[in-house]
Design an enzyme around this catalytic site. Structure first.
Site, PDB file in Angstrom:
ATOM      1  N   TYR A  47      -2.500  -1.053  10.500  1.00  0.00           N
ATOM      2  CA  TYR A  47      -2.373  -1.236   9.049  1.00  0.00           C
ATOM      3  C   TYR A  47      -1.052  -0.673   8.538  1.00  0.00           C
ATOM      4  O   TYR A  47      -0.331  -1.315   7.769  1.00  0.00           O
ATOM      5  CB  TYR A  47      -3.549  -0.552   8.350  1.00  0.00           C
ATOM      6  CG  TYR A  47      -3.656  -0.824   6.871  1.00  0.00           C
ATOM      7  CD1 TYR A  47      -4.212  -2.022   6.414  1.00  0.00           C
ATOM      8  CD2 TYR A  47      -3.230   0.110   5.935  1.00  0.00           C
ATOM      9  CE1 TYR A  47      -4.327  -2.265   5.055  1.00  0.00           C
ATOM     10  CE2 TYR A  47      -3.347  -0.130   4.573  1.00  0.00           C
ATOM     11  CZ  TYR A  47      -3.895  -1.326   4.139  1.00  0.00           C
ATOM     12  OH  TYR A  47      -4.000  -1.571   2.791  1.00  0.00           O
TER      13      TYR A  47
ATOM     14  N   SER B 172       0.865  -1.179   0.000  1.00  0.00           N
ATOM     15  CA  SER B 172       0.000   0.000   0.000  1.00  0.00           C
ATOM     16  C   SER B 172       0.893   1.218   0.000  1.00  0.00           C
ATOM     17  O   SER B 172       2.074   1.145   0.363  1.00  0.00           O
ATOM     18  CB  SER B 172      -0.868   0.001   1.268  1.00  0.00           C
ATOM     19  OG  SER B 172      -1.484   1.249   1.490  1.00  0.00           O
TER      20      SER B 172
END
Length: 264
Positions: free
Chosen positions: A159, A146
Site C-alpha cells: 500500500y 493517502s
C-alpha cells in the site's frame, strides 16, 4: 460553494459505490454533473446509489463495473463513457484495496493485486482520460492517495509503495499537461472512517498482537494529532474545490488532510 459550470461536466470516480468515492460522487452530483460511478456492487445497490445521486441533482448517472485490475476493462469503461457522454472532464482515481502483513509473510498475489488496483489502474485511467481533456483544453485529475504517500507504516509495504508511486505519477503527469489547462493533484487523507479502514483494524491487530480497540487508539488515531477520523465530506469538498476556477493554478502537488499526522 456551488460551481455553476459543473452541470455540463462528466465526472468519472473509481471505487465510488461506497466510502470516499461515493461521498465525492454525492458532492459533484449536487452541482448537476454527469456522474460515472464504478465499483463492485449488486444491481439493487447500484439502483439505490443512482437514485440517490439523481435526487441530489446529478444530470445523468452511469454505472460501470469495470474491474480495475484488468486494463482491458478500464479501456472498455472509457469507451462506454465516451459513447454515452462524448466527454471526460474530471477523473477521480479513488479505488483502492489494502492488506496488512509483515514483508516476509506478505502473499505475493496480494502485493501484486494492491499494486494493480492502487497504482497501475491510475496509469490506465489517466492514459484514457488525457486525450479527451486535451481536446477541450480543460480537465481535472484528482488522485486520492493517502498520508501513506508521504510517510510509511509497518506491515503495509504494498500500500505504501503504491501510494508513493501515485504521488510520483501525479507530479509527472501534471508537468506534461500543464499547458493544456489540465491540473493533476493528489489528496492525501489520514485515516477516514470507511470500510477499507475498518477492515484494516482487524488485520493490524493480528499483525501487531494488539486488541482492535488498542489499534484504533494507538495506531490509527495515534498518528493524527486531532485524535479524530477524517470525515468523508471533508475529502469530497477538497476534491470539489480542486475543480473550481480558483484552483486553476494548483497542480502537481499533494494536499494533506491528515489531522496533523505528517507534521510530526
Amino acid at each position: 460553494m456551488v460551481l455553476a459550470y459543473m452541470k455540463d461536466k462528466v465526472v468519472i470516480i473509481t471505487g465510488s459505490t461506497s466510502g470516499i468515492g461515493l461521498g465525492i460522487a454525492k458532492k459533484f452530483a449536487s452541482s448537476g454533473a454527469k456522474i460515472v460511478i464504478n465499483g463492485f456492487a449488486e444491481l439493487k445497490q447500484v439502483n439505490e446509489i443512482t437514485q440517490e445521486l439523481k435526487s441530489l441533482g446529478a444530470n445523468e448517472v452511469l454505472f460501470d463495473g469495470a474491474n480495475l485490475s484488468k486494463p482491458e476493462e478500464i479501456d472498455s469503461m472509457f469507451k462506454n463513457v465516451i459513447n454515452q457522454f462524448q466527454a471526460v472532464d474530471i477523473l477521480v482515481n479513488n479505488a483502492g484495496i489494502q492488506f496488512v502483513s509483515p514483508i516476509e509473510d506478505f502473499p505475493p498475489e496480494k502485493w501484486e493485486a494492491i499494486m494493480r488496483v492502487d497504482l497501475i489502474a491510475s496509469f490506465y485511467t489517466i492514459k484514457n482520460a488525457i486525450p479527451h481533456m486535451k481536446k477541450k483544453k480543460w480537465g481535472r485529475i484528482i488522485n486520492i492517495a493517502s498520508a501513506h504517500a508521504l510517510v510509511a507504516s509497518p506491515f503495509k509495504s504494498a500500500y505504501v509503495a503504491a501510494k508513493h508511486g501515485m504521488l510520483g505519477l501525479t507530479k509527472t503527469v501534471a508537468l506534461e499537461v500543464a499547458k493544456d489547462s489540465i491540473t493533476v493533484n493528489a489528496i492525501c487523507p489520514g485515516y477516514v472512517k470507511t470500510p477499507l479502514v475498518l477492515g484494516q483494524v482487524a488485520d493490524t491487530a493480528k499483525a501487531r498482537g494488539m486488541s482492535e480497540e488498542e489499534v484504533i487508539d494507538k495506531i490509527i488515531l495515534g498518528a493524527q494529532a486531532t485524535k479524530k477520523f477524517v470525515e468523508i465530506e471533508e475529502v469530497a469538498s477538497l476534491a470539489y474545490y480542486l475543480c473550481s476556477k480558483e484552483a486553476a493554478s494548483i497542480t502537481g502537488t499533494s494536499l494533506s488532510m491528515d489531522g496533523g499526522w505528517t507534521s510530526q
